[in-house]
Design a protein around this motif. Structure first.
Motif, PDB file in Angstrom:
ATOM      1  N   GLY A 140      10.541  25.291 -49.162  1.00 50.67           N
ATOM      2  CA  GLY A 140       9.413  24.372 -49.288  1.00 50.67           C
ATOM      3  C   GLY A 140       9.738  23.139 -50.114  1.00 50.67           C
ATOM      4  O   GLY A 140      10.841  22.583 -50.029  1.00 50.67           O
ATOM      5  N   LYS A 141       8.799  22.720 -50.946  1.00 50.30           N
ATOM      6  CA  LYS A 141       8.976  21.516 -51.744  1.00 50.30           C
ATOM      7  C   LYS A 141      10.142  21.656 -52.726  1.00 50.30           C
ATOM      8  O   LYS A 141      10.897  20.704 -52.944  1.00 50.30           O
ATOM      9  N   THR A 142      10.305  22.842 -53.292  1.00 49.24           N
ATOM     10  CA  THR A 142      11.414  23.062 -54.224  1.00 49.24           C
ATOM     11  C   THR A 142      12.754  22.909 -53.521  1.00 49.24           C
ATOM     12  O   THR A 142      13.692  22.283 -54.040  1.00 49.24           O
ATOM     13  N   GLY A 143      12.851  23.459 -52.313  1.00 43.96           N
ATOM     14  CA  GLY A 143      14.084  23.333 -51.552  1.00 43.96           C
ATOM     15  C   GLY A 143      14.364  21.904 -51.145  1.00 43.96           C
ATOM     16  O   GLY A 143      15.521  21.458 -51.166  1.00 43.96           O
ATOM     17  N   ALA A 144      13.307  21.166 -50.767  1.00 47.91           N
ATOM     18  CA  ALA A 144      13.486  19.760 -50.392  1.00 47.91           C
ATOM     19  C   ALA A 144      13.964  18.936 -51.578  1.00 47.91           C
ATOM     20  O   ALA A 144      14.841  18.076 -51.455  1.00 47.91           O
ATOM     21  N   THR A 145      13.399  19.204 -52.770  1.00 54.13           N
ATOM     22  CA  THR A 145      13.822  18.482 -53.969  1.00 54.13           C
ATOM     23  C   THR A 145      15.274  18.804 -54.310  1.00 54.13           C
ATOM     24  O   THR A 145      16.049  17.917 -54.690  1.00 54.13           O
TER      25      THR A 145
ATOM     26  N   ALA B 186      20.953  17.025 -54.307  1.00 57.27           N
ATOM     27  CA  ALA B 186      22.337  17.137 -53.835  1.00 57.27           C
ATOM     28  C   ALA B 186      22.789  15.830 -53.189  1.00 57.27           C
ATOM     29  O   ALA B 186      23.901  15.356 -53.444  1.00 57.27           O
ATOM     30  N   PHE B 187      21.924  15.251 -52.369  1.00 49.78           N
ATOM     31  CA  PHE B 187      22.240  13.941 -51.796  1.00 49.78           C
ATOM     32  C   PHE B 187      22.486  12.926 -52.910  1.00 49.78           C
ATOM     33  O   PHE B 187      23.411  12.107 -52.845  1.00 49.78           O
ATOM     34  N   GLY B 188      21.640  12.971 -53.946  1.00 47.16           N
ATOM     35  CA  GLY B 188      21.744  12.014 -55.035  1.00 47.16           C
ATOM     36  C   GLY B 188      23.067  12.105 -55.769  1.00 47.16           C
ATOM     37  O   GLY B 188      23.693  11.084 -56.069  1.00 47.16           O
ATOM     38  N   ARG B 189      23.501  13.333 -56.065  1.00 47.48           N
ATOM     39  CA  ARG B 189      24.767  13.513 -56.778  1.00 47.48           C
ATOM     40  C   ARG B 189      25.946  13.017 -55.933  1.00 47.48           C
ATOM     41  O   ARG B 189      26.846  12.333 -56.441  1.00 47.48           O
ATOM     42  N   ASP B 190      25.911  13.328 -54.638  1.00 47.09           N
ATOM     43  CA  ASP B 190      26.988  12.880 -53.758  1.00 47.09           C
ATOM     44  C   ASP B 190      27.014  11.357 -53.653  1.00 47.09           C
ATOM     45  O   ASP B 190      28.078  10.724 -53.692  1.00 47.09           O
ATOM     46  N   GLY B 191      25.844  10.771 -53.546  1.00 49.90           N
ATOM     47  CA  GLY B 191      25.774   9.317 -53.446  1.00 49.90           C
ATOM     48  C   GLY B 191      26.240   8.629 -54.716  1.00 49.90           C
ATOM     49  O   GLY B 191      26.935   7.604 -54.661  1.00 49.90           O
ATOM     50  N   CYS B 192      25.869   9.184 -55.861  1.00 48.40           N
ATOM     51  CA  CYS B 192      26.304   8.594 -57.130  1.00 48.40           C
ATOM     52  C   CYS B 192      27.821   8.668 -57.282  1.00 48.40           C
ATOM     53  O   CYS B 192      28.452   7.740 -57.813  1.00 48.40           O
ATOM     54  N   LYS B 193      28.410   9.763 -56.825  1.00 47.11           N
ATOM     55  CA  LYS B 193      29.869   9.874 -56.885  1.00 47.11           C
ATOM     56  C   LYS B 193      30.521   8.792 -56.040  1.00 47.11           C
ATOM     57  O   LYS B 193      31.493   8.140 -56.482  1.00 47.11           O
ATOM     58  N   LEU B 194      29.993   8.570 -54.844  1.00 42.02           N
ATOM     59  CA  LEU B 194      30.571   7.558 -53.968  1.00 42.02           C
ATOM     60  C   LEU B 194      30.361   6.162 -54.535  1.00 42.02           C
ATOM     61  O   LEU B 194      31.279   5.327 -54.526  1.00 42.02           O
ATOM     62  N   LEU B 195      29.157   5.870 -55.048  1.00 43.42           N
ATOM     63  CA  LEU B 195      28.874   4.542 -55.598  1.00 43.42           C
ATOM     64  C   LEU B 195      29.714   4.267 -56.844  1.00 43.42           C
ATOM     65  O   LEU B 195      30.200   3.148 -57.041  1.00 43.42           O
TER      66      LEU B 195
ATOM     67  N   ARG C 115      21.023   0.184 -52.711  1.00 40.36           N
ATOM     68  CA  ARG C 115      19.596  -0.151 -52.798  1.00 40.36           C
ATOM     69  C   ARG C 115      18.723   1.084 -52.606  1.00 40.36           C
ATOM     70  O   ARG C 115      17.704   1.250 -53.295  1.00 40.36           O
ATOM     71  N   VAL C 116      19.109   1.958 -51.684  1.00 37.24           N
ATOM     72  CA  VAL C 116      18.339   3.190 -51.457  1.00 37.24           C
ATOM     73  C   VAL C 116      18.344   4.049 -52.711  1.00 37.24           C
ATOM     74  O   VAL C 116      17.314   4.625 -53.092  1.00 37.24           O
ATOM     75  N   TRP C 117      19.501   4.133 -53.385  1.00 35.57           N
ATOM     76  CA  TRP C 117      19.562   4.957 -54.606  1.00 35.57           C
ATOM     77  C   TRP C 117      18.721   4.343 -55.724  1.00 35.57           C
ATOM     78  O   TRP C 117      18.123   5.057 -56.514  1.00 35.57           O
ATOM     79  N   VAL C 118      18.661   3.022 -55.803  1.00 42.98           N
ATOM     80  CA  VAL C 118      17.781   2.372 -56.780  1.00 42.98           C
ATOM     81  C   VAL C 118      16.321   2.709 -56.482  1.00 42.98           C
ATOM     82  O   VAL C 118      15.516   2.953 -57.387  1.00 42.98           O
ATOM     83  N   HIS C 119      15.968   2.732 -55.191  1.00 47.15           N
ATOM     84  CA  HIS C 119      14.582   3.006 -54.803  1.00 47.15           C
ATOM     85  C   HIS C 119      14.184   4.464 -55.045  1.00 47.15           C
ATOM     86  O   HIS C 119      13.048   4.746 -55.431  1.00 47.15           O
ATOM     87  N   HIS C 120      15.104   5.406 -54.798  1.00 50.46           N
ATOM     88  CA  HIS C 120      14.725   6.813 -54.712  1.00 50.46           C
ATOM     89  C   HIS C 120      15.250   7.702 -55.840  1.00 50.46           C
ATOM     90  O   HIS C 120      14.891   8.880 -55.891  1.00 50.46           O
ATOM     91  N   TYR C 121      16.085   7.165 -56.734  1.00 48.28           N
ATOM     92  CA  TYR C 121      16.615   7.978 -57.831  1.00 48.28           C
ATOM     93  C   TYR C 121      16.538   7.209 -59.145  1.00 48.28           C
ATOM     94  O   TYR C 121      16.441   5.976 -59.160  1.00 48.28           O
ATOM     95  N   TYR C 122      16.585   7.938 -60.242  1.00 49.61           N
ATOM     96  CA  TYR C 122      16.635   7.325 -61.570  1.00 49.61           C
ATOM     97  C   TYR C 122      17.289   8.311 -62.537  1.00 49.61           C
ATOM     98  O   TYR C 122      17.386   9.510 -62.262  1.00 49.61           O
TER      99      TYR C 122
ATOM    100  N   ARG D 273      12.939  10.356 -57.265  1.00 48.00           N
ATOM    101  CA  ARG D 273      11.603   9.759 -57.377  1.00 48.00           C
ATOM    102  C   ARG D 273      10.705  10.380 -56.305  1.00 48.00           C
ATOM    103  O   ARG D 273      11.060  10.424 -55.140  1.00 48.00           O
ATOM    104  N   ASP D 274       9.535  10.806 -56.692  1.00 44.71           N
ATOM    105  CA  ASP D 274       8.641  11.464 -55.743  1.00 44.71           C
ATOM    106  C   ASP D 274       7.262  10.804 -55.791  1.00 44.71           C
ATOM    107  O   ASP D 274       6.708  10.576 -56.863  1.00 44.71           O
ATOM    108  N   GLY D 275       6.719  10.504 -54.621  1.00 43.03           N
ATOM    109  CA  GLY D 275       5.345  10.020 -54.520  1.00 43.03           C
ATOM    110  C   GLY D 275       5.089   8.742 -55.273  1.00 43.03           C
ATOM    111  O   GLY D 275       5.663   7.691 -54.981  1.00 43.03           O
ATOM    112  N   HIS D 276       4.218   8.804 -56.294  1.00 38.47           N
ATOM    113  CA  HIS D 276       3.775   7.607 -57.008  1.00 38.47           C
ATOM    114  C   HIS D 276       4.898   6.943 -57.789  1.00 38.47           C
ATOM    115  O   HIS D 276       4.763   5.787 -58.207  1.00 38.47           O
ATOM    116  N   ALA D 277       6.005   7.636 -58.003  1.00 34.22           N
ATOM    117  CA  ALA D 277       7.119   7.047 -58.762  1.00 34.22           C
ATOM    118  C   ALA D 277       7.969   6.111 -57.919  1.00 34.22           C
ATOM    119  O   ALA D 277       8.841   5.424 -58.447  1.00 34.22           O
TER     120      ALA D 277
END
Length: 390
Positions: A45-50, A55-64, A87-94, A104-108
């Motif tokens: 569910g939501k926990t698995g999606a997060t 995991a995507f975030g960590r992989d992307g940060c390594k590449l960036l 730009r996507v990582w700026v929008h969706h991670y912090y 970042r989820d929802g209102h963030a």
């Protein structure tokens, strides 16, 4: 969005610099990014999606981080999909206060007007209007409405989806005037109309902007038995307002709400408390009545006059012609696929919208040549019965 953005960057890097990329690749990356990322239902569910997003975030940060390393060739971080990934990582991670990467989820999230919804089309944005949600664009059609000629589209405007309809009113008038197609009267729906736009259209292009001005939102207006804004007399020269019971306002000062200028007037507390009609004027038990008005006499009078006019049968009959544009939109959606964008990018999508309108015009002109006299649709039997007996 995050997973596919990372996959697109990996695809471009694998083509541009395979030797540089290969040492960074982790064993599970081929399974995770070797094909199009389609998530569907995530276990947990939501926990698995997060967890997957993290995991995507960590992989992307390594590449960036590797792309921005001092010894990395600058051309790699200038690749389009790598910049989009950043730009996507700026929008969706912090990074939180403890230095941990967070999703970042929802209102963030940043506003929809700033973030895009596809790594392959950065002009496509998310939008919700009256419960309908979509990612892409928004288009505006303007057509003629002469009864003895075919109704044809004369102007098409395309914007990113979050741009509100009213922001296009002035641009549409400027474009029509530049093309020699400025009309004496432009009939639009409520989203395109404010007192300011009515005044601007008349002053700049001599266009009468016809559409319903938003009604007074006060509870007095909704209750139909209170003192609404129209019940007060405004003395613009003296900077005072007189209430229906003859009391004069005590203060008159500028007010700014959501980036818009107003004038706020307030009445005396003692006079309001002693008034026998206080219940019809304000719900507050202690505070005096106050009003927020448009900043100039001209705009205030335009607003009040239009609010009165649009209640009349004459105005409603005059405005009824606007329903024709709904048929035009329906025809373009159903027969020309207006709601499906075939191209990537705002400019190409705008060309598609223009060609769609042209196809509609050709169809209508052809039909009109074949049958110049348009037959009025016959009413239903029940409607005819009700009309005959009323």
């Amino acid at each position: 969005m995050a997973g596919e953005s990372l996959r697109a960057a990996l695809e471009q890097l694998a083509q541009a610099a395979p030797d540089w990329l290969l040492p960074l690749v982790e064993p599970e990356w081929d399974k995770r990014y070797g094909r199009k990322v389609e998530i569907g239902k995530v276990p947990g569910g939501k926990t698995g999606a997060t967890a997957l997003a993290q995991a995507f975030g960590r992989d992307g940060c390594k590449l960036l981080a590797a792309a921005w390393a001092p010894n990395t060739p600058p051309r790699l971080r200038e690749l389009p999909q790598v910049e989009i990934l950043r730009r996507v990582w700026v929008h969706h991670y912090y990074w939180d206060a403890r230095g941990r990467l967070r999703w970042r989820d929802g209102h963030a999230l940043p506003p929809a007007s700033l973030r895009f919804d596809s790594p392959y089309d950065t002009d496509a944005h998310y939008c919700v209007k009256r419960g309908t949600a979509w990612s892409g664009y928004r288009t505006h059609f303007t057509e003629t409405c002469t009864s003895d000629l075919p109704e044809v589209v004369v102007h098409v405007a395309t914007t990113i989806a979050p741009v509100q309809d009213g922001e296009l009113t002035d641009q549409i008038h400027d474009d029509l005037a530049a093309s020699g197609l400025a009309t004496g009267e432009h009939v639009v729906d409520a989203a395109y109309v404010t007192a300011q736009r009515i005044e601007h259209a008349q002053r700049v292009h001599q266009i009468t902007l016809l559409g319903p001005v938003a009604p007074d939102p006060s509870h007095q207006t909704k209750a139909h038995n209170g003192f609404d804004k129209a019940s007060f007399t405004v003395d613009w020269d003296g900077h005072q307002v007189v209430c229906p019971r003859g009391q004069t306002s005590r203060t008159w000062k500028p007010l700014r709400i959501s980036g818009h200028d107003y004038i706020q007037v307030r009445f005396g507390e003692a006079a309001c408390r002693a008034c026998t009609d206080r219940a019809r004027c304000t719900n507050s038990e202690v505070r005096p009545r106050s009003l927020a008005m448009l900043p100039t006499r001209e705009l205030h009078e335009i607003q009040q006059a239009n609010r009165l006019d649009q209640r009349t049968r004459q105005w409603q009959d005059r405005y009824a012609i606007r329903a024709g544009i709904e048929a035009t939109l329906s025809q373009n959606i159903r027969t020309c696929g207006l709601r499906r964008t075939r191209y990537r990018g705002l400019q190409k999508t705008h060309v598609q919208h223009i060609l769609t309108a042209l196809a509609c015009n050709v169809t209508r002109i052809t039909d009109w040549i074949a049958t110049p006299t348009q037959k009025q649709r016959a009413p239903s039997h029940f409607h005819a019965l009700c009309t005959a007996t009323s």
